[in-house]
Design a protein around this motif. Sequence first.
Motif, mmCIF file in Angstrom:
data_model
loop_
_atom_site.group_PDB
_atom_site.id
_atom_site.type_symbol
_atom_site.label_atom_id
_atom_site.label_comp_id
_atom_site.label_asym_id
_atom_site.label_seq_id
_atom_site.Cartn_x
_atom_site.Cartn_y
_atom_site.Cartn_z
ATOM 1 N N GLY A 1 0.798 -1.227 0.000
ATOM 2 C CA GLY A 1 0.000 0.000 0.000
ATOM 3 C C GLY A 1 0.822 1.264 0.000
ATOM 4 N N LEU A 2 2.082 1.176 -0.471
ATOM 5 C CA LEU A 2 2.960 2.343 -0.447
ATOM 6 C C LEU A 2 2.922 3.160 -1.728
ATOM 7 C CD1 LEU A 2 6.042 0.765 1.350
ATOM 8 C CD2 LEU A 2 4.058 1.912 2.344
ATOM 9 N N LEU A 3 2.411 2.574 -2.797
ATOM 10 C CA LEU A 3 2.301 3.306 -4.056
ATOM 11 C C LEU A 3 1.185 2.725 -4.913
ATOM 12 C CD1 LEU A 3 3.682 1.249 -6.295
ATOM 13 C CD2 LEU A 3 5.782 2.261 -5.485
ATOM 14 N N LEU A 4 0.789 3.495 -5.908
ATOM 15 C CA LEU A 4 -0.194 3.042 -6.886
ATOM 16 C C LEU A 4 0.540 2.737 -8.174
ATOM 17 C CD1 LEU A 4 -3.040 5.669 -6.384
ATOM 18 C CD2 LEU A 4 -2.828 3.404 -5.352
ATOM 19 N N ALA A 5 0.294 1.557 -8.727
ATOM 20 C CA ALA A 5 0.986 1.154 -9.950
ATOM 21 C C ALA A 5 0.071 0.297 -10.804
ATOM 22 C CB ALA A 5 2.260 0.375 -9.608
ATOM 23 N N VAL A 6 0.355 0.327 -12.103
ATOM 24 C CA VAL A 6 -0.343 -0.509 -13.073
ATOM 25 C C VAL A 6 0.704 -1.446 -13.667
ATOM 26 C CG1 VAL A 6 -1.627 -0.533 -15.236
ATOM 27 C CG2 VAL A 6 -1.965 1.336 -13.599
ATOM 28 N N PHE A 7 0.408 -2.740 -13.663
ATOM 29 C CA PHE A 7 1.315 -3.748 -14.196
ATOM 30 C C PHE A 7 0.755 -4.259 -15.509
ATOM 31 C CE2 PHE A 7 1.788 -3.566 -9.653
ATOM 32 C CZ PHE A 7 3.156 -3.513 -9.492
ATOM 33 N N VAL A 8 1.602 -4.291 -16.540
ATOM 34 C CA VAL A 8 1.147 -4.635 -17.886
ATOM 35 C C VAL A 8 1.904 -5.849 -18.402
ATOM 36 C CG1 VAL A 8 0.877 -3.781 -20.240
ATOM 37 C CG2 VAL A 8 0.706 -2.192 -18.324
ATOM 38 N N ALA A 9 1.160 -6.826 -18.901
ATOM 39 C CA ALA A 9 1.760 -7.992 -19.543
ATOM 40 C C ALA A 9 1.820 -7.733 -21.041
ATOM 41 C CB ALA A 9 0.949 -9.235 -19.250
ATOM 42 N N ASP A 10 2.820 -8.262 -21.675
ATOM 43 C CA ASP A 10 2.980 -8.115 -23.120
ATOM 44 C C ASP A 10 2.089 -9.141 -23.806
ATOM 45 O OD1 ASP A 10 3.774 -7.789 -25.709
ATOM 46 O OD2 ASP A 10 5.879 -8.232 -25.350
ATOM 47 N N THR B 1 1.181 -13.920 -19.218
ATOM 48 C CA THR B 1 0.854 -13.619 -17.826
ATOM 49 C C THR B 1 2.033 -12.964 -17.111
ATOM 50 O OG1 THR B 1 1.536 -15.825 -17.154
ATOM 51 C CG2 THR B 1 -0.810 -15.500 -17.644
ATOM 52 N N GLU B 2 3.202 -12.965 -17.737
ATOM 53 C CA GLU B 2 4.377 -12.361 -17.128
ATOM 54 C C GLU B 2 4.339 -10.847 -17.335
ATOM 55 O OE1 GLU B 2 9.125 -12.460 -17.916
ATOM 56 O OE2 GLU B 2 8.015 -14.328 -18.129
ATOM 57 N N THR B 3 4.605 -10.105 -16.277
ATOM 58 C CA THR B 3 4.614 -8.654 -16.366
ATOM 59 C C THR B 3 5.894 -8.185 -17.043
ATOM 60 O OG1 THR B 3 3.318 -8.472 -14.361
ATOM 61 C CG2 THR B 3 4.532 -6.519 -15.030
ATOM 62 N N HIS B 4 5.742 -7.297 -17.998
ATOM 63 C CA HIS B 4 6.892 -6.771 -18.716
ATOM 64 C C HIS B 4 7.116 -5.288 -18.459
ATOM 65 C CE1 HIS B 4 7.684 -10.407 -21.015
ATOM 66 N NE2 HIS B 4 6.384 -10.551 -21.031
ATOM 67 N N ARG B 5 6.077 -4.627 -17.985
ATOM 68 C CA ARG B 5 6.181 -3.198 -17.723
ATOM 69 C C ARG B 5 5.315 -2.850 -16.521
ATOM 70 N NH1 ARG B 5 3.607 -0.754 -22.193
ATOM 71 N NH2 ARG B 5 2.950 -2.812 -22.792
ATOM 72 N N ALA B 6 5.664 -1.750 -15.884
ATOM 73 C CA ALA B 6 4.845 -1.223 -14.798
ATOM 74 C C ALA B 6 4.919 0.296 -14.848
ATOM 75 C CB ALA B 6 5.330 -1.737 -13.450
ATOM 76 N N MET B 7 3.825 0.932 -14.456
ATOM 77 C CA MET B 7 3.800 2.384 -14.388
ATOM 78 C C MET B 7 3.333 2.784 -12.994
ATOM 79 S SD MET B 7 1.814 5.254 -16.604
ATOM 80 C CE MET B 7 2.805 4.925 -18.036
ATOM 81 N N VAL B 8 4.143 3.583 -12.333
ATOM 82 C CA VAL B 8 3.796 4.111 -11.018
ATOM 83 C C VAL B 8 3.135 5.457 -11.231
ATOM 84 C CG1 VAL B 8 4.683 4.905 -8.799
ATOM 85 C CG2 VAL B 8 5.700 2.900 -9.910
ATOM 86 N N THR B 9 1.939 5.617 -10.666
ATOM 87 C CA THR B 9 1.205 6.868 -10.847
ATOM 88 C C THR B 9 1.245 7.769 -9.619
ATOM 89 O OG1 THR B 9 -0.834 5.768 -10.201
ATOM 90 C CG2 THR B 9 -0.360 5.897 -12.561
ATOM 91 N N ALA B 10 1.434 7.187 -8.427
ATOM 92 C CA ALA B 10 1.460 8.005 -7.211
ATOM 93 C C ALA B 10 2.049 7.216 -6.054
ATOM 94 C CB ALA B 10 0.047 8.462 -6.847
ATOM 95 N N ILE B 11 2.561 7.953 -5.098
ATOM 96 C CA ILE B 11 2.971 7.376 -3.820
ATOM 97 C C ILE B 11 1.836 7.665 -2.846
ATOM 98 C CG2 ILE B 11 4.630 7.525 -1.929
ATOM 99 C CD1 ILE B 11 6.749 8.283 -3.987
ATOM 100 N N THR B 12 1.416 6.671 -2.106
ATOM 101 C CA THR B 12 0.302 6.859 -1.173
ATOM 102 C C THR B 12 0.770 7.635 0.061
ATOM 103 O OG1 THR B 12 0.734 4.810 0.033
ATOM 104 C CG2 THR B 12 -0.740 4.663 -1.890
ATOM 105 N N GLU B 13 -0.188 8.090 0.854
ATOM 106 C CA GLU B 13 0.143 8.762 2.113
ATOM 107 C C GLU B 13 0.963 7.818 2.993
ATOM 108 O OE1 GLU B 13 -0.334 11.975 2.756
ATOM 109 O OE2 GLU B 13 -1.243 12.137 0.773
ATOM 110 N N LYS B 14 0.600 6.544 2.990
ATOM 111 C CA LYS B 14 1.357 5.548 3.757
ATOM 112 C C LYS B 14 2.795 5.464 3.244
ATOM 113 C CE LYS B 14 1.276 0.690 5.149
ATOM 114 N NZ LYS B 14 0.604 -0.610 4.994
ATOM 115 N N GLY B 15 2.978 5.534 1.945
ATOM 116 C CA GLY B 15 4.309 5.520 1.363
ATOM 117 C C GLY B 15 5.131 6.721 1.794
#
Length: 103
Positions: A34-43, A50-64
Motif C-alpha cells: 500500500g505504499l504506491l499506486l501502480a499498473v502492471f502490464v503484460a505483453d 501472464t508475465e509482467t513486462h512493464r509497470a507504471m507508477v502513478t502516485a505514492i500513497t500517504e502511507k508511502g
Amino acid sequence: MAMDLLRRIAASPLPASFSSPDDIDKLRVLHAAGLLLAVFVADAASSRSTETHRAMVTAITEKGLQELRAIGEPDSQLRGVRSTGHLVSRLRELVERARGVSK
C-alpha cells in the motif's frame, strides 16, 4: 531493496515507467504494502502473456510518504511528490467544476 526503489521514485517525476524484472518485483511488493499506486502490464504478444513486462507508477500513497519519512527521507525531498492525497484533492476540484458547469 524495495525501499531504495521507493526513494528513487519519490525523487523522480510521476508517472514513471519501469521494465526491469527486478524493479517490477520490488514494485509489486511496494504496491501490495500500500505504499504506491501502480499498473502492471503484460505483453500480449509474448507467449508467456501472464508475465509482467512493464509497470507504471502513478502516485505514492500517504502511507508511502509516511514510510519514507520514517526511514529518514527529508521533507524537502518529498515536497514535489504526487501522493494519493493530491489526486483526491484534484478529483474533488474537477467534480466541483463539473457540477458548476452542469447547473
